[in-house]
Design an enzyme around this catalytic site. Structure first.
Site, PDB file in Angstrom:
ATOM      1  N   ALA A   1       0.819  -1.217   0.250  1.00 22.58           N
ATOM      2  CA  ALA A   1      -0.136  -0.103   0.133  1.00 22.58           C
ATOM      3  C   ALA A   1       0.760   1.289   0.012  1.00 22.58           C
ATOM      4  CB  ALA A   1      -0.884   0.041   1.185  1.00 22.58           C
ATOM      5  N   SER A   2       0.878   2.253   0.760  1.00 20.12           N
ATOM      6  CA  SER A   2       1.398   3.364   0.683  1.00 20.12           C
ATOM      7  C   SER A   2       2.786   3.440   1.324  1.00 20.12           C
ATOM      8  CB  SER A   2       0.591   4.517   1.808  1.00 20.12           C
ATOM      9  OG  SER A   2      -0.715   4.887   0.979  1.00 20.12           O
ATOM     10  N   LEU A   3       3.283   2.310   1.617  1.00 15.49           N
ATOM     11  CA  LEU A   3       4.726   2.091   1.839  1.00 15.49           C
ATOM     12  C   LEU A   3       5.525   2.444   0.272  1.00 15.49           C
ATOM     13  CD1 LEU A   3       3.912   1.242   4.589  1.00 15.49           C
ATOM     14  CD2 LEU A   3       5.730  -0.612   4.500  1.00 15.49           C
TER      15      LEU A   3
ATOM     16  N   LYS B   1       4.913   4.906  -1.469  1.00 14.85           N
ATOM     17  CA  LYS B   1       5.148   6.468  -1.916  1.00 14.85           C
ATOM     18  C   LYS B   1       6.498   6.702  -1.800  1.00 14.85           C
ATOM     19  CE  LYS B   1       0.568   8.181  -1.157  1.00 14.85           C
ATOM     20  NZ  LYS B   1      -0.427   6.813  -0.851  1.00 14.85           N
TER      21      LYS B   1
ATOM     22  N   TYR C   1      -4.007  14.665   1.663  1.00 18.13           N
ATOM     23  CA  TYR C   1      -3.633  13.299   1.255  1.00 18.13           C
ATOM     24  C   TYR C   1      -4.307  12.720  -0.045  1.00 18.13           C
ATOM     25  CZ  TYR C   1      -1.402   8.761   1.974  1.00 18.13           C
ATOM     26  OH  TYR C   1      -0.757   7.557   1.718  1.00 18.13           O
TER      27      TYR C   1
END
Length: 378
Positions: free
Chosen positions: A60-62, A64, A166
């Site tokens: 997921a947002s890891l 980014k 976000y």
């Protein structure tokens, strides 16, 4: 390090015993040395498969900060510029605000000050829902060009540069990286980040059937946690909810989401975080990596973050620990991933910690993430 081990073990054992998470992996590095590592619980509760330190997860947002690091590499090479307009690379991407279509810069994408949003951050029936905008977590097989078209059709939530929201900004950034490097995003990231760091395990699609089968099964908070299904949005500060399609990661036709699309295991991702902490990504100067450890939105108060936090490139930046209750020191950065993950880097103590779980949202922003943080930084 005995006290550190004891503190973290107590936190993890309590979380598993209480059924708050199904499985977890925790790693801690201090001054470049791995000082704690443990996996416990189950990667697949129904099959009885134990969680292992090398169990791959949907990150997921890891994703980014990995995409941000690739962008910094291209900036160093002169292929991109922080103040370049998005339309330099994506001429048709012109979402409107008021009577016009304002300029959005790469810096604004990288700091979530672009005015874009996420579908999960609005109640059902909102404009993102109506346009069927994907958050990069669902809609397997959706093409990036189509999602950009949908996203550009929705008005901006604020004028660029005026507010932190976000958003899907890093997915848009991923599309720009593809244009600037003339290559698919997975290839760009392999060329500039995971390849130089020798971390081939961090990918957008599992590299083999065995790796796909080894992925941790995702669960949602509950008593007991509930297995996540594609047709069952997960409540997130109701009435908000997040839609997931776990099989998205197995469909090579799914667009590579620069904000949420990677898969990988704990030690390789810790290796990436440690490279960021030490400013040692080959081909990315330390001066550019320093940007990931400085407040890039001074003067803005991000309402979706706790008081005391600002934002750097790819992570929240700790401006002032006093109102936060955190054990981190000023200048630390942290973020998480919706499938149940959290991480932090504290430069003052040269400490990096990573928590991967298969239970959302407890492992991301539930009590467990805070308990681990306190145990590490006590």
């Amino acid at each position: 390090m005995h006290d550190l081990t004891h503190r973290i073990d107590l936190v993890l054992d309590a979380a598993i015993s209480a059924g708050r998470v199904v499985g977890a992996i925790a790693l801690v590095a201090r001054r470049g040395e791995l000082v704690y590592h443990r996996a416990l619980g189950l990667a697949d509760r129904e099959a009885g498969r134990a969680m292992a330190e090398d169990t791959p997860h949907r990150l997921a947002s890891l994703t980014k900060p990995v995409t941000i690091a690739a962008a910094l590499a291209l900036i160093d090479r002169g292929a991109l510029g922080l103040e370049q307009p998005v339309t330099r690379w994506l001429p048709d991407f012109q979402p409107r605000f008021g009577a016009g279509a304002p300029v959005i810069t790469l810096h604004q994408l990288m700091t979530h000050t672009s005015g874009l949003g996420y579908t999960f951050n609005e109640p059902p029936g909102g404009p993102y829902h109506q346009a069927m905008v994907s958050d990069g977590l669902e809609q397997p097989g959706l093409a990036l060009a189509e999602n950009l078209r949908r996203l550009a059709s929705v008005p901006l939530r604020s004028a660029p540069g005026t507010a932190f929201t976000y958003s899907l900004s890093i997915d848009v950034l991923g599309a720009i990286l593809e244009r600037a490097a003339d290559a698919p995003l997975p290839e760009v990231i392999a060329r500039h980040v995971t390849g130089p760091l020798e971390l081939p395990e961090l990918v957008f699609t599992p590299r083999s059937p065995a790796e796909a089968a080894a992925l941790a099964v995702p669960y949602a908070d509950g008593a007991p946690p509930v297995r996540v299904r594609a047709d069952q949005p997960v409540p997130f500060f109701p009435p908000l909810a997040v839609s997931f399609a776990p099989d998205r990661a197995l469909d090579p036709a799914s667009y590579p989401s620069g904000g949420a699309g990677m898969v990988g295991s704990a030690r390789p991702f810790l290796g990436f975080l440690e490279a960021v902490r030490a400013r040692r990504i080959p081909g990315v100067p330390a001066a550019l990596l320093d940007l990931m450890f400085s407040d890039q939105i001074p003067g803005l108060v991000p309402e979706t973050l706790e008081p005391g936090w600002g934002f750097s490139y790819g992570a929240a930046f700790l401006r002032d620990p006093a109102p936060t209750g955190t054990a981190l020191r000023r200048g630390a950065i942290r973020w998480g991933g919706a499938y149940g993950h959290s991480w932090a880097i504290d430069p003052s103590t040269e400490t990096t910690h990573l928590l991967l779980t298969n239970t959302m949202f407890e492992g991301m922003n539930g009590p467990l993430s805070q308990e681990i943080q306190r145990a590490v930084h006590a």
